[in-house]
Motif scaffolding. Structure first.
Motif, mmCIF file in Angstrom:
data_model
loop_
_atom_site.group_PDB
_atom_site.id
_atom_site.type_symbol
_atom_site.label_atom_id
_atom_site.label_comp_id
_atom_site.label_asym_id
_atom_site.label_seq_id
_atom_site.Cartn_x
_atom_site.Cartn_y
_atom_site.Cartn_z
ATOM 1 N N ARG A 60 -5.650 -6.350 -2.202
ATOM 2 C CA ARG A 60 -5.199 -7.574 -1.531
ATOM 3 C C ARG A 60 -5.178 -8.755 -2.501
ATOM 4 N N GLU A 61 -4.456 -9.792 -2.119
ATOM 5 C CA GLU A 61 -4.400 -11.018 -2.914
ATOM 6 C C GLU A 61 -5.789 -11.647 -3.020
ATOM 7 N N LYS A 62 -6.094 -12.183 -4.204
ATOM 8 C CA LYS A 62 -7.304 -12.975 -4.448
ATOM 9 C C LYS A 62 -8.600 -12.193 -4.194
ATOM 10 N N HIS A 63 -8.547 -10.866 -4.316
ATOM 11 C CA HIS A 63 -9.780 -10.086 -4.209
ATOM 12 C C HIS A 63 -10.648 -10.359 -5.435
ATOM 13 N N HIS A 64 -11.979 -10.384 -5.235
ATOM 14 C CA HIS A 64 -12.881 -10.750 -6.337
ATOM 15 C C HIS A 64 -12.936 -9.691 -7.434
ATOM 16 N N ASN A 65 -12.531 -8.447 -7.104
ATOM 17 C CA ASN A 65 -12.557 -7.377 -8.100
ATOM 18 C C ASN A 65 -11.257 -6.579 -8.011
ATOM 19 N N PRO A 66 -10.134 -7.181 -8.433
ATOM 20 C CA PRO A 66 -8.828 -6.539 -8.247
ATOM 21 C C PRO A 66 -8.681 -5.278 -9.101
ATOM 22 N N MET A 67 -7.803 -4.396 -8.649
ATOM 23 C CA MET A 67 -7.527 -3.146 -9.350
ATOM 24 C C MET A 67 -6.056 -3.110 -9.737
ATOM 25 N N SER A 68 -5.759 -2.489 -10.865
ATOM 26 C CA SER A 68 -4.368 -2.355 -11.266
ATOM 27 C C SER A 68 -3.730 -1.174 -10.553
ATOM 28 N N VAL A 69 -2.404 -1.182 -10.463
ATOM 29 C CA VAL A 69 -1.678 -0.075 -9.841
ATOM 30 C C VAL A 69 -1.937 1.226 -10.596
ATOM 31 N N ASP A 70 -1.937 1.157 -11.924
ATOM 32 C CA ASP A 70 -2.162 2.367 -12.727
ATOM 33 C C ASP A 70 -3.540 2.959 -12.472
ATOM 34 N N ASP A 71 -4.559 2.103 -12.402
ATOM 35 C CA ASP A 71 -5.909 2.588 -12.129
ATOM 36 C C ASP A 71 -5.993 3.194 -10.732
ATOM 37 N N ALA A 72 -5.344 2.555 -9.775
ATOM 38 C CA ALA A 72 -5.363 3.073 -8.406
ATOM 39 C C ALA A 72 -4.747 4.461 -8.341
ATOM 40 N N LEU A 73 -3.600 4.642 -8.970
ATOM 41 C CA LEU A 73 -2.937 5.949 -8.968
ATOM 42 C C LEU A 73 -3.784 7.004 -9.666
ATOM 43 N N ARG A 74 -4.415 6.611 -10.762
ATOM 44 C CA ARG A 74 -5.257 7.554 -11.502
ATOM 45 C C ARG A 74 -6.442 8.015 -10.659
ATOM 46 N N LEU A 75 -7.113 7.081 -9.997
ATOM 47 C CA LEU A 75 -8.283 7.427 -9.202
ATOM 48 C C LEU A 75 -7.901 8.233 -7.959
ATOM 49 N N LEU A 76 -6.758 7.937 -7.396
ATOM 50 C CA LEU A 76 -6.317 8.648 -6.194
ATOM 51 C C LEU A 76 -5.905 10.093 -6.491
ATOM 52 N N ALA A 77 -5.545 10.361 -7.744
ATOM 53 C CA ALA A 77 -5.063 11.695 -8.104
ATOM 54 C C ALA A 77 -6.120 12.550 -8.799
ATOM 55 N N ARG A 78 -7.306 12.011 -9.011
ATOM 56 C CA ARG A 78 -8.276 12.726 -9.849
ATOM 57 C C ARG A 78 -9.038 13.815 -9.099
ATOM 58 N N ASN A 79 -9.064 13.798 -7.771
ATOM 59 C CA ASN A 79 -9.689 14.874 -7.012
ATOM 60 C C ASN A 79 -8.922 15.084 -5.709
ATOM 61 N N PRO A 80 -9.041 16.270 -5.082
ATOM 62 C CA PRO A 80 -8.182 16.603 -3.937
ATOM 63 C C PRO A 80 -8.357 15.705 -2.725
ATOM 64 N N ARG A 81 -9.583 15.210 -2.480
ATOM 65 C CA ARG A 81 -9.840 14.400 -1.287
ATOM 66 C C ARG A 81 -10.472 13.067 -1.700
ATOM 67 N N PRO A 82 -9.691 12.158 -2.248
ATOM 68 C CA PRO A 82 -10.256 10.873 -2.671
ATOM 69 C C PRO A 82 -10.777 10.081 -1.478
ATOM 70 N N ILE A 83 -11.886 9.399 -1.688
ATOM 71 C CA ILE A 83 -12.486 8.575 -0.640
ATOM 72 C C ILE A 83 -11.976 7.146 -0.766
ATOM 73 N N ILE A 84 -11.544 6.606 0.361
ATOM 74 C CA ILE A 84 -11.039 5.243 0.433
ATOM 75 C C ILE A 84 -12.001 4.425 1.274
ATOM 76 N N LYS A 85 -12.485 3.332 0.727
ATOM 77 C CA LYS A 85 -13.377 2.425 1.467
ATOM 78 C C LYS A 85 -12.590 1.204 1.930
ATOM 79 N N THR A 86 -12.861 0.763 3.166
ATOM 80 C CA THR A 86 -12.253 -0.490 3.610
ATOM 81 C C THR A 86 -13.062 -1.133 4.721
ATOM 82 N N HIS A 87 -13.127 -2.466 4.675
ATOM 83 C CA HIS A 87 -13.639 -3.265 5.792
ATOM 84 C C HIS A 87 -12.491 -4.000 6.483
#
Length: 283
Positions: A60-87
């Motif tokens: 999201r915009e102005k998040h205190h610890n933003p992630m890049s698109v490349d990092d997001a794709l890498r982490l989402l593809a690194r194991n079969p069932r990636p865990i997503i956290k959200t509030h």
């Protein structure tokens, strides 16, 4: 930045851990990683514990610890069932434009665990947490519950948040108290829902990290059992139990905003709790 079909196809089948703040998010994340190997990636050198899951709120915009698109794709593809956290609420439009194809893909493929905690217990815990960074939260709990968040009182937002996630497709509601008190039963239900067999590794609950120093030492030796950041600021006491902190007016106020959800989740059989206050309750 446009994403290719190949990049999106590389994303595994995510498991969303959706919870209101102060509701057992990290314990559930660590429980899954402990008992379902496909959810537990191996950390690379210099990666933090936060790379064991993906915080979708960081898109999201102005998040205190933003992630890049490349990092997001890498982490989402690194194991079969990636865990997503959200509030956050289940709304892809909350993400920055470049992340929306990723979020839409996650929502389309994911199974969701809506982790809930008794909203009455959430209130004092949330206030104590918020007081660490927001001086305006240093007010009586009665007043805090009536402050506005996203245009609603705190109990009304808790109700709205839980209802919104329960309405998404392929969602299982998981009570935090059951995870703690009936871990084997909770694991069996979660495993059946996810289509995976838990290892039932003893102890069933991830070992607690009691101090900040202990957490740092565990990380240095490669112990990733817990992603929780432990500890309260020095001198800060535990929050009061809700039944000690709530006045009769607070109980009525909470019931008006979220009383039916308490019943639907099994925390109360009916609305008699408003008048039948436990010993120690405020008048």
């Amino acid at each position: 930045m446009s994403l290719s079909a190949q990049q999106l196809d590389a994303i595994g089948r995510p498991i969303i851990i959706a919870s209101h703040q102060r509701s057992g998010t990290h314990l559930t994340i660590d429980l899954l990683r402990r008992h379902f190997p496909d959810t537990n990636p191996k950390l690379k050198l210099f990666e933090s514990l936060h790379h064991l899951y993906i915080d979708i709120d960081s898109f999201r915009e102005k998040h205190h610890n933003p992630m890049s698109v490349d990092d997001a794709l890498r982490l989402l593809a690194r194991n079969p069932r990636p865990i997503i956290k959200t509030h956050a609420l289940p709304n892809a439009s909350l993400a920055k434009k470049e992340f929306r194809p990723i979020v839409e893909t996650i929502f389309d493929r994911a199974q969701t665990l809506c982790v809930v905690r008794d909203g009455r217990s959430v209130m004092p815990s949330l206030q104590l947490f918020e007081r660490e960074w927001n001086p305006k939260a240093d007010i009586p709990l009665s007043d805090y519950m009536r402050t506005q968040y996203e245009g609603m009182s705190r109990p009304a937002y808790w109700n709205h948040h839980v209802r919104a996630w329960q309405a998404v497709k392929d969602c299982l509601t998981v009570r935090f108290d059951r995870v703690v008190k009936d871990t084997a039963g909770a694991l069996g239900e979660i495993g059946e829902f996810l289509g995976m067999t838990p290892t039932m590794r003893e102890p069933l609950l991830p070992p607690a990290t009691k101090t900040i120093l202990e957490g740092r030492l565990r990380r240095l030796v490669g112990n990733t059992n817990s992603t929780t950041i432990p500890g309260r600021p020095k001198g800060v006491k535990k929050p009061k139990k809700w039944h000690e902190a709530f006045t009769k007016q607070d109980r009525e106020f909470f019931d008006e905003a979220a009383g039916q959800l308490l019943i639907d989740l099994g925390y109360e059989p009916n609305r008699d709790w408003i008048d039948a206050a436990p010993s120690g309750a405020q008048p």
